[in-house]
Enzyme design. Structure first.
Site, PDB file in Angstrom:
ATOM      1  N   GLY A 192       3.102  -7.677  14.916  1.00 38.79           N
ATOM      2  CA  GLY A 192       3.566  -6.486  15.639  1.00 38.79           C
ATOM      3  C   GLY A 192       2.391  -5.889  16.389  1.00 38.79           C
ATOM      4  O   GLY A 192       1.386  -6.556  16.656  1.00 38.79           O
ATOM      5  N   ILE A 212       0.046  -3.787  15.485  1.00 36.84           N
ATOM      6  CA  ILE A 212      -1.256  -3.781  14.804  1.00 36.84           C
ATOM      7  C   ILE A 212      -1.826  -5.204  14.752  1.00 36.84           C
ATOM      8  O   ILE A 212      -3.011  -5.413  14.999  1.00 36.84           O
ATOM      9  CB  ILE A 212      -1.131  -3.152  13.399  1.00 36.84           C
ATOM     10  CG1 ILE A 212      -0.693  -1.684  13.526  1.00 36.84           C
ATOM     11  CG2 ILE A 212      -2.457  -3.251  12.633  1.00 36.84           C
ATOM     12  CD1 ILE A 212      -0.310  -1.008  12.211  1.00 36.84           C
ATOM     13  N   ARG A 249       8.003 -13.535  12.213  1.00 39.43           N
ATOM     14  CA  ARG A 249       9.434 -13.901  12.240  1.00 39.43           C
ATOM     15  C   ARG A 249       9.825 -14.385  13.627  1.00 39.43           C
ATOM     16  O   ARG A 249      10.512 -15.364  13.785  1.00 39.43           O
ATOM     17  CB  ARG A 249      10.282 -12.682  11.875  1.00 39.43           C
ATOM     18  CG  ARG A 249      10.654 -12.641  10.413  1.00 39.43           C
ATOM     19  CD  ARG A 249      11.543 -11.482  10.143  1.00 39.43           C
ATOM     20  NE  ARG A 249      10.997 -10.278  10.787  1.00 39.43           N
ATOM     21  CZ  ARG A 249      11.487  -9.069  10.642  1.00 39.43           C
ATOM     22  NH1 ARG A 249      12.535  -8.879   9.891  1.00 39.43           N
ATOM     23  NH2 ARG A 249      10.946  -8.023  11.241  1.00 39.43           N
ATOM     24  N   ILE A 271      -3.780  -4.995   4.744  1.00 41.51           N
ATOM     25  CA  ILE A 271      -3.686  -3.586   5.165  1.00 41.51           C
ATOM     26  C   ILE A 271      -2.222  -3.225   5.407  1.00 41.51           C
ATOM     27  O   ILE A 271      -1.931  -2.217   6.051  1.00 41.51           O
ATOM     28  CB  ILE A 271      -4.510  -3.297   6.443  1.00 41.51           C
ATOM     29  CG1 ILE A 271      -4.093  -4.223   7.606  1.00 41.51           C
ATOM     30  CG2 ILE A 271      -5.994  -3.377   6.174  1.00 41.51           C
ATOM     31  CD1 ILE A 271      -4.600  -3.751   8.961  1.00 41.51           C
ATOM     32  N   ARG A 331       1.222  -3.575   3.105  1.00 40.89           N
ATOM     33  CA  ARG A 331       1.873  -2.827   2.031  1.00 40.89           C
ATOM     34  C   ARG A 331       1.645  -3.552   0.717  1.00 40.89           C
ATOM     35  O   ARG A 331       1.599  -4.788   0.684  1.00 40.89           O
ATOM     36  CB  ARG A 331       3.392  -2.745   2.256  1.00 40.89           C
ATOM     37  CG  ARG A 331       3.850  -1.640   3.173  1.00 40.89           C
ATOM     38  CD  ARG A 331       3.653  -0.253   2.549  1.00 40.89           C
ATOM     39  NE  ARG A 331       4.117   0.815   3.411  1.00 40.89           N
ATOM     40  CZ  ARG A 331       3.380   1.429   4.336  1.00 40.89           C
ATOM     41  NH1 ARG A 331       2.134   1.081   4.530  1.00 40.89           N
ATOM     42  NH2 ARG A 331       3.885   2.423   5.047  1.00 40.89           N
ATOM     43  N   GLU A 339       0.865   1.204  -6.190  1.00 40.94           N
ATOM     44  CA  GLU A 339      -0.226   2.160  -5.963  1.00 40.94           C
ATOM     45  C   GLU A 339       0.244   3.603  -6.187  1.00 40.94           C
ATOM     46  O   GLU A 339       1.417   3.892  -5.971  1.00 40.94           O
ATOM     47  CB  GLU A 339      -0.795   1.993  -4.539  1.00 40.94           C
ATOM     48  CG  GLU A 339       0.196   2.312  -3.434  1.00 40.94           C
ATOM     49  CD  GLU A 339      -0.359   1.974  -2.042  1.00 40.94           C
ATOM     50  OE1 GLU A 339      -0.888   0.878  -1.826  1.00 40.94           O
ATOM     51  OE2 GLU A 339      -0.230   2.840  -1.168  1.00 40.94           O
ATOM     52  N   HIS A 376      -5.672   2.976   0.454  1.00 39.53           N
ATOM     53  CA  HIS A 376      -4.644   3.131   1.504  1.00 39.53           C
ATOM     54  C   HIS A 376      -5.111   4.116   2.586  1.00 39.53           C
ATOM     55  O   HIS A 376      -4.481   5.164   2.802  1.00 39.53           O
ATOM     56  CB  HIS A 376      -3.312   3.594   0.882  1.00 39.53           C
ATOM     57  CG  HIS A 376      -2.122   3.265   1.748  1.00 39.53           C
ATOM     58  ND1 HIS A 376      -0.900   2.937   1.237  1.00 39.53           N
ATOM     59  CD2 HIS A 376      -1.971   3.226   3.109  1.00 39.53           C
ATOM     60  CE1 HIS A 376      -0.040   2.716   2.230  1.00 39.53           C
ATOM     61  NE2 HIS A 376      -0.675   2.886   3.382  1.00 39.53           N
ATOM     62  N   ILE A 377      -6.212   3.741   3.253  1.00 38.36           N
ATOM     63  CA  ILE A 377      -6.807   4.651   4.247  1.00 38.36           C
ATOM     64  C   ILE A 377      -6.901   4.024   5.641  1.00 38.36           C
ATOM     65  O   ILE A 377      -7.655   4.505   6.485  1.00 38.36           O
ATOM     66  CB  ILE A 377      -8.221   5.113   3.801  1.00 38.36           C
ATOM     67  CG1 ILE A 377      -9.139   3.917   3.516  1.00 38.36           C
ATOM     68  CG2 ILE A 377      -8.139   6.046   2.600  1.00 38.36           C
ATOM     69  CD1 ILE A 377     -10.616   4.281   3.355  1.00 38.36           C
TER      70      ILE A 377
HETATM   71  C1  DGY Z   1       1.583   3.747   7.656  1.00 38.48           C
HETATM   72  O1  DGY Z   1       1.592   4.505   8.621  1.00 38.48           O
HETATM   73  O2  DGY Z   1       2.546   3.046   7.360  1.00 38.48           O
HETATM   74  C2  DGY Z   1       0.336   3.714   6.860  1.00 38.48           C
HETATM   75  O3  DGY Z   1       0.399   2.762   5.857  1.00 38.48           O
HETATM   76  C3  DGY Z   1       0.050   5.080   6.285  1.00 38.48           C
HETATM   77  O4  DGY Z   1       0.976   5.367   5.318  1.00 38.48           O
END
Ligand code: DGY
Length: 327
Positions: free
Chosen positions: A158, A160, A181, A240, A242, A271, A289-290
């Site tokens: 996607g 990112i 996909r 990064i 989930r 988490e 998760h930053i």
């Molecule tokens: C998102 O925007 O999905 C990031 O993981 C922050 O929660």
């Protein structure tokens, strides 16, 4: 807007200026104490509300919706919305929104930071120095894996994923492979300098595997023991995306056995709990998760969530909806 102000809950503490913005238009209940409500407590808070600003960790499902008949919109301050049961929200006539685009580049920056810290063993090296163990130079001290010129493998392509591909190809001269996909349009593939491959090829060819796919029942444990065993023993893995996309128990074992070289993890199954096996191995960089956490990006995310509420109650329609319920 109608004369009676819609009632809005802000489910977690957020920027005061965004609370003030919302309070100019809505009857706002903020959560300045930053209480982490249980699902039952959240349902009580939401029972008389028309809308809610969530942060991605509040589950919005059929049970909650049944207890909150006035609710019309849930504005997530996150691009991921696996905390939503989208079919249940659509059936209940509740709009869900997320915060795409505003965090793409910041999150891609962090993905790269984690990749580099993982490949170059920065956390391990820093702990060693802080522990006072650095007495001498040695030829192989914290010798890690090359980043420039290596093969970057991206699972999930996607916005990112594409931003990470550009960084890898243009900034670090990496060969970029991806699996998704659906395949990107040829022009976008060319612009990202990324080559589509099947998942097995992606795993086998990766020097650095980057996970950027959304979490769903289909992507649950997309990386488990079988997938890890297909990777090179010198490879690194960065998540990064989930928690739950990686089988954390299998990963902890693979890191312990050095079946892959190292991992960088910003997200975890269950988490903020972290699998104890991951805390015991040195070859993993762990962050809480930053990935989207810069001040300006988090503010942009909060403002986009607020904009969604404002546009929705203004009758203009949500700006970034994830469903289209009929009301
Ligand atoms: C998102 O925007 O999905 C990031 O993981 C922050 O929660």
């Amino acid at each position: 807007m109608t004369d009676t102000k819609p009632r809005i809950l802000i489910a977690r503490k957020i920027f005061p200026e965004v609370v003030e913005r919302l309070a100019r238009h809505f009857d706002v209940q903020a959560n300045d104490a930053d209480v982490h409500w249980t699902p039952g407590e959240l349902a009580v808070q939401l029972a008389d509300k028309d809308g809610v600003l969530t942060t991605g960790s509040q589950r919005i499902d059929a049970a909650l919706l049944a207890a909150c008949p006035r609710l019309k919109i849930v504005a997530n301050m996150a691009v991921g919305y696996n905390n939503f049961d989208v079919p249940a929200m659509t059936a209940a006539g509740v709009t869900g929104t997320n915060t795409p685009d505003v965090l793409t580049e910041t999150t891609a920056d962090f993905g790269f930071a984690l990749l580099m810290a993982t490949a170059r063993r920065m956390a391990e090296a820093e702990h060693y120095l802080r522990a006072g163990l650095w007495k001498n130079w040695s030829y192989d001290m914290f010798a890690g894996a090359e980043v420039h010129g290596s093969t970057l493998a991206i699972l999930g392509m996607g916005r990112i994923g594409q931003a990470i591909a550009r960084r890898g190809a243009l900034g670090f001269g990496m060969r970029v492979l991806y699996h998704n996909r659906s395949r990107l349009a040829p022009e976008l593939e060319a612009e990202c300098r990324a080559t589509y491959v099947d998942k097995d090829t992606l795993l086998a060819e990766a020097d650095h595997l980057m996970l950027v796919l959304p979490y769903s029942a289909d992507s649950h444990h997309a990386i488990g023991a079988a997938e890890l065993s297909r990777m090179k023993p010198t490879a690194t893995l960065v998540n990064i995306a989930r928690g739950g996309i990686v089988d954390d128990a299998a990963l902890a074992q693979a890191l312990k056995d050095r079946r892959i070289a190292a991992a960088g993890l910003d997200v975890f199954e269950g988490e903020p709990a972290v699998h104890p096996g991951l805390l015991q191995v040195p070859n993993v960089v762990l962050t809480p998760h930053i990935a989207s956490a810069t001040v300006s990006t988090r503010l942009a995310m909060a403002n986009l969530a607020a904009d969604n509420l404002l546009a929705f109650f203004d009758g203009r329609g949500a700006l970034t909806p994830v469903n289209t319920p009929q009301r």
